[in-house]
Structure formats: C-alpha cells, structure tokens
Design a protein around this motif. Sequence first.
Motif, PDB file in Angstrom:
ATOM      1  N   THR A 376       5.209   4.004  -1.781  1.00 46.66           N
ATOM      2  CA  THR A 376       4.841   3.371  -0.509  1.00 46.66           C
ATOM      3  C   THR A 376       3.335   3.476  -0.261  1.00 46.66           C
ATOM      4  O   THR A 376       2.685   2.506   0.162  1.00 46.66           O
ATOM      5  CB  THR A 376       5.604   4.032   0.657  1.00 46.66           C
ATOM      6  OG1 THR A 376       7.005   3.870   0.446  1.00 46.66           O
ATOM      7  CG2 THR A 376       5.212   3.413   1.991  1.00 46.66           C
ATOM      8  N   MET A 377       2.788   4.641  -0.545  1.00 52.01           N
ATOM      9  CA  MET A 377       1.363   4.869  -0.325  1.00 52.01           C
ATOM     10  C   MET A 377       0.511   3.928  -1.189  1.00 52.01           C
ATOM     11  O   MET A 377      -0.399   3.255  -0.690  1.00 52.01           O
ATOM     12  CB  MET A 377       1.021   6.330  -0.645  1.00 52.01           C
ATOM     13  CG  MET A 377      -0.452   6.686  -0.491  1.00 52.01           C
ATOM     14  SD  MET A 377      -0.773   8.408  -0.955  1.00 52.01           S
ATOM     15  CE  MET A 377      -0.512   8.327  -2.741  1.00 52.01           C
ATOM     16  N   TYR A 378       0.818   3.863  -2.488  1.00 50.22           N
ATOM     17  CA  TYR A 378      -0.006   3.032  -3.364  1.00 50.22           C
ATOM     18  C   TYR A 378       0.243   1.538  -3.169  1.00 50.22           C
ATOM     19  O   TYR A 378      -0.665   0.724  -3.378  1.00 50.22           O
ATOM     20  CB  TYR A 378       0.190   3.443  -4.831  1.00 50.22           C
ATOM     21  CG  TYR A 378      -0.612   4.678  -5.183  1.00 50.22           C
ATOM     22  CD1 TYR A 378      -2.002   4.673  -5.069  1.00 50.22           C
ATOM     23  CD2 TYR A 378       0.006   5.852  -5.603  1.00 50.22           C
ATOM     24  CE1 TYR A 378      -2.747   5.802  -5.375  1.00 50.22           C
ATOM     25  CE2 TYR A 378      -0.738   6.987  -5.911  1.00 50.22           C
ATOM     26  CZ  TYR A 378      -2.109   6.950  -5.789  1.00 50.22           C
ATOM     27  OH  TYR A 378      -2.859   8.074  -6.081  1.00 50.22           O
ATOM     28  N   LYS A 379       1.435   1.164  -2.736  1.00 46.28           N
ATOM     29  CA  LYS A 379       1.674  -0.237  -2.390  1.00 46.28           C
ATOM     30  C   LYS A 379       0.798  -0.649  -1.215  1.00 46.28           C
ATOM     31  O   LYS A 379       0.226  -1.747  -1.198  1.00 46.28           O
ATOM     32  CB  LYS A 379       3.154  -0.457  -2.056  1.00 46.28           C
ATOM     33  CG  LYS A 379       4.040  -0.694  -3.263  1.00 46.28           C
ATOM     34  CD  LYS A 379       5.453  -1.083  -2.847  1.00 46.28           C
ATOM     35  CE  LYS A 379       6.284  -1.471  -4.067  1.00 46.28           C
ATOM     36  NZ  LYS A 379       7.669  -1.859  -3.682  1.00 46.28           N
ATOM     37  N   LYS A 380       0.694   0.254  -0.257  1.00 45.07           N
ATOM     38  CA  LYS A 380      -0.140  -0.021   0.910  1.00 45.07           C
ATOM     39  C   LYS A 380      -1.615  -0.134   0.508  1.00 45.07           C
ATOM     40  O   LYS A 380      -2.343  -1.014   0.985  1.00 45.07           O
ATOM     41  CB  LYS A 380       0.043   1.087   1.949  1.00 45.07           C
ATOM     42  CG  LYS A 380      -0.620   0.804   3.280  1.00 45.07           C
ATOM     43  CD  LYS A 380      -0.269   1.881   4.287  1.00 45.07           C
ATOM     44  CE  LYS A 380      -0.944   1.595   5.640  1.00 45.07           C
ATOM     45  NZ  LYS A 380      -0.616   2.648   6.644  1.00 45.07           N
ATOM     46  N   ILE A 381      -2.053   0.744  -0.378  1.00 52.13           N
ATOM     47  CA  ILE A 381      -3.449   0.728  -0.824  1.00 52.13           C
ATOM     48  C   ILE A 381      -3.765  -0.540  -1.608  1.00 52.13           C
ATOM     49  O   ILE A 381      -4.823  -1.167  -1.432  1.00 52.13           O
ATOM     50  CB  ILE A 381      -3.750   1.984  -1.674  1.00 52.13           C
ATOM     51  CG1 ILE A 381      -3.766   3.242  -0.784  1.00 52.13           C
ATOM     52  CG2 ILE A 381      -5.090   1.852  -2.402  1.00 52.13           C
ATOM     53  CD1 ILE A 381      -3.861   4.539  -1.556  1.00 52.13           C
ATOM     54  N   LEU A 382      -2.849  -0.944  -2.501  1.00 47.30           N
ATOM     55  CA  LEU A 382      -3.098  -2.103  -3.368  1.00 47.30           C
ATOM     56  C   LEU A 382      -2.753  -3.436  -2.714  1.00 47.30           C
ATOM     57  O   LEU A 382      -2.990  -4.497  -3.308  1.00 47.30           O
ATOM     58  CB  LEU A 382      -2.297  -1.965  -4.665  1.00 47.30           C
ATOM     59  CG  LEU A 382      -2.737  -0.853  -5.632  1.00 47.30           C
ATOM     60  CD1 LEU A 382      -1.837  -0.822  -6.855  1.00 47.30           C
ATOM     61  CD2 LEU A 382      -4.196  -1.037  -6.046  1.00 47.30           C
ATOM     62  N   ASN A 383      -2.229  -3.383  -1.517  1.00 45.46           N
ATOM     63  CA  ASN A 383      -1.785  -4.600  -0.829  1.00 45.46           C
ATOM     64  C   ASN A 383      -2.899  -5.627  -0.665  1.00 45.46           C
ATOM     65  O   ASN A 383      -2.673  -6.839  -0.703  1.00 45.46           O
ATOM     66  CB  ASN A 383      -1.195  -4.238   0.532  1.00 45.46           C
ATOM     67  CG  ASN A 383      -0.545  -5.419   1.220  1.00 45.46           C
ATOM     68  OD1 ASN A 383       0.263  -6.129   0.614  1.00 45.46           O
ATOM     69  ND2 ASN A 383      -0.914  -5.648   2.467  1.00 45.46           N
ATOM     70  N   LYS A 384      -4.142  -5.146  -0.512  1.00 47.28           N
ATOM     71  CA  LYS A 384      -5.253  -6.070  -0.270  1.00 47.28           C
ATOM     72  C   LYS A 384      -5.934  -6.520  -1.576  1.00 47.28           C
ATOM     73  O   LYS A 384      -6.951  -7.233  -1.531  1.00 47.28           O
ATOM     74  CB  LYS A 384      -6.281  -5.428   0.653  1.00 47.28           C
ATOM     75  CG  LYS A 384      -6.943  -4.170   0.108  1.00 47.28           C
ATOM     76  CD  LYS A 384      -7.958  -3.623   1.118  1.00 47.28           C
ATOM     77  CE  LYS A 384      -8.613  -2.347   0.617  1.00 47.28           C
ATOM     78  NZ  LYS A 384      -9.607  -1.824   1.582  1.00 47.28           N
TER      79      LYS A 384
END
Length: 473
Positions: A376-384
Amino acid sequence: MGIRQDIQRKNIHHYLRTKVHKLDIGTLFNKKQQIVIYGCGDLGKYLCDDIFEIYDILCFIDNASKAEMYHNIPIYSSFSLDLREVLINSEHLIVIVTPVWDFSNIYNYLMSISDKNEILPVNLLFTALEMGIDFSKYRFGSIYDEALRTMLHSHVTIKEIMCASSAYMFLQYLLLKDDWENTYFFLSDVFPNKLYHRMQAIGINCCKTASYDKEEKARLFDCIRLLALYASVRRLEVYAPDGMPEDVYFSRDKFTVLEDGTTNYLPKYVNRFRFMLPVLGDWQNATVYGYNQYAKKIILTGRLSIPEVIKDKVEVKNLKSLWYAKNEGVKEKILELFDVPIEDIRKYVKDGFDYILLTQPMKTFVYSFTNDEQLTMYKKILNKYDCSRVLIKPHPRDDFDYKNAFPECEVIRSDFPFEFFYFLDVPLEKIITIQSSAAMGLYPKEKVDMQFEYIKMFDEDLYDELTDIYNRS
C-alpha cells in the motif's frame, strides 16, 4: 637494546600481575598440550616453572643460551635440526614467543619451517588470561577462530582490519585503499551473502557471522575479544562503522570510523545507542558511530551537514573522485566483485527507465509491518509516476516481491550499492525513496523525491532530526 629491555620488563610485570590476581596460565589450553617456548630468559623460565608439570613442553628456542637443558627440557637454537624435527613432526603445537619485539620476524621464520603450528606472542596470552578467555574452547569450528588462525598463519601479513555491515561500507574501504591484500574483513550477519562468497572466491581474507544460539553467540564474542587483543598486540589499523556489536571490541588506539548511511549525521539519534566498550581493561558506557573519545578519525562523504560535535575529527572524501582516481583495471575488478550488471543497466537506459525507486527494509524499523502495508505504501508513492519508466532497486535486506506487485516496473535484484549508478553516470530523471542514504548528497535535490513522511509513522523524533538536517544541507 633499551627498547627490548623495556618491553621485556613490561611483559614480566604483566606476568607478575597475573600471579598477584591468582590467574593461572595453566588454564589457558587443553591439558597435555604440546608447547615450545621461544626464549629461555627470565620470562621463558617463569612460564616453564608454572606449566611444565601441566603441559608437554617439547623444547625451548634460544640462540644465546649457554645451557643445554632447563627442567630437563632441551634448549635448541633456531637453526637446530632437532628443532626443525619438532616443528615439522608435532601434530598440534603452540609456540609461545617471549621476545615479542621481534615477533614478526620470529613468526615468519617459524612458519617457513612449518605452517601448521600456532605461534602466539606471550603478552596476548597474559591479556587473554586477565579477560577470562579459555583457549581450549577455540581449537575447532568457530568462524572467528578460523579468522585468528588466518591472521596468524597466512602467508599474507595482515596490517589492517575492516569491519563491514553493508556492501556500501565495503565499497568505501576499497575506494579509500590501493591495496586490500593485507586486510582482514569481518562481515556482520546482514552483509550480503553473495558478495561474501565472491570475496572468498577471489581470495580476499574475510569471515562472516551467522545466526547462532545464545551459547554460540557467547563463544563467538569471546573469539572476537581475542581477535581484538591480537589487533592491539600487532598495532593493526582498524576501520569500522563503530555500531556493529562485533566492532566495539577492537582496539581504539588506531580506530577509524567509516560512514554508515545517514546515521553518522544524526547526533540525537546516535545518542540512543550506547555500548559498553572495553577500554584499557575497563568497561565504559559510550555512544557509537564515532561519537566517543576512542574513535580518532571519522571518514564521511558529506551527504548531510556535519554535526559540530564530531567536526574536528571528520575527514570528508568524495567517492566519485576516489572512483575516477582508480585505474581501469582496478575499476573492472571492483565492478566484477560487486557483480554490477552493466549490460542490464545499459538496456534499462535504452528502454527509457529513468526513474529509480530505492526501497527500505521496513520490517527492520517496525517488526509488525506487513507485506500488505508495504504494498500500500509503495503503491501510494509510485501513483504519480509512469511505472513503465520505473526501475526498482530493493534494499539488500528487503525481500518483498516487487516484480509481482509492480509488473510494469523493472526490478534489479543485486547487492551492489546504488552509488555505482552515480559513478557510471547513468542518466536518471528522479530518485524515489523513503530515506535511503544512497539518494542523499549525490544528486541535486530536485532530482530526489524523499518521502520522509513515512518515517514519521514509526519514529517521529528521527523524522524531525532527519528532515531538519536534510533541509539544511
């Protein structure tokens, strides 16, 4: 002659001190151990008086003695054929050297006759006796016993000791030094296994700790203490992070601290970690990572602002300049040792991968951190970001399956430090990370996406100190 007499007086004083404290040198080895005493002067005779009824003393070695026997034990010159026979034909022999001022020459000469024997300076035995180390426990099996044997018996003269907990720390040392042949490397249990095996394969003198039970841990740390004594006796230079449990035992009189990521730059954070350091026989509570009086020099890369409290003993080194200063042959050797996948990197560049995510082993910070939380954390970071341009380089201790979680990204699974991207001028548009020290100080800040806010959820004090120093650097 004055220096020799002074050293001999100190050794006799050391011997007498063990007697005052009722410490028995007869407890150091297995009973019936075969021993040769090098030197039949006062100290050699004192030793013999104490142990000749306990151990099997085969002979003395002394080129100046006029006597032929002492306690019915023969005295041979170092050139005697009888001595050669003793040294070559004995199964497991310990030679105790009393003229320690000439230990290196004596050691090399005796090893040229037979390389299977233990050759120990007498002052090492006295100190081991005072520290309660039982030599009889270290005959077989221990990885540190193996290290000591290598240091004593190797055809290479060990001049320096380097303790490393990461590939990055090992890389620093290789860049700082022109010659690694005379160095013994102690690698912590978190040091990358594949890199360790490559070091062994090319003949680098090294050993690595492993997971062990409580009893084995105590045994290994006794061995480390013994190695530290050897380093002190031989006045070896020691390079270490000053934060590994192993390296706090080593002599402080020639101790150089190597950078361990961002930790060296965070005095408040460092102050949380205190070890009991053995200094001149006394145990003292002290901070680590160079924040103590025993570390004489700290080598940093200047990634962040250098704290005032250590500024006077810091020496700043530019890693890229050190890399460029190496000749092409040495560079190739280092690249091969670290298994840097140059062709793969060139392909990633050609295919348009110009973002790189440097991950962190979150479970080392928060033991309860789950894989789902990490995803969840890295998905949020890479989302942009456009994931078709993202190369993921996992931390060596991060075993999360990023390829399965982010199929559009490329994952580079290798234990080489990120600094090689910098050395090789790999074109990167953005370096993305939570707090990787590899991203700090190498590239302009506008190229780095530092996600410090994720530190806040597990360590608010560290977050405050790190963001403050990073913003001021």
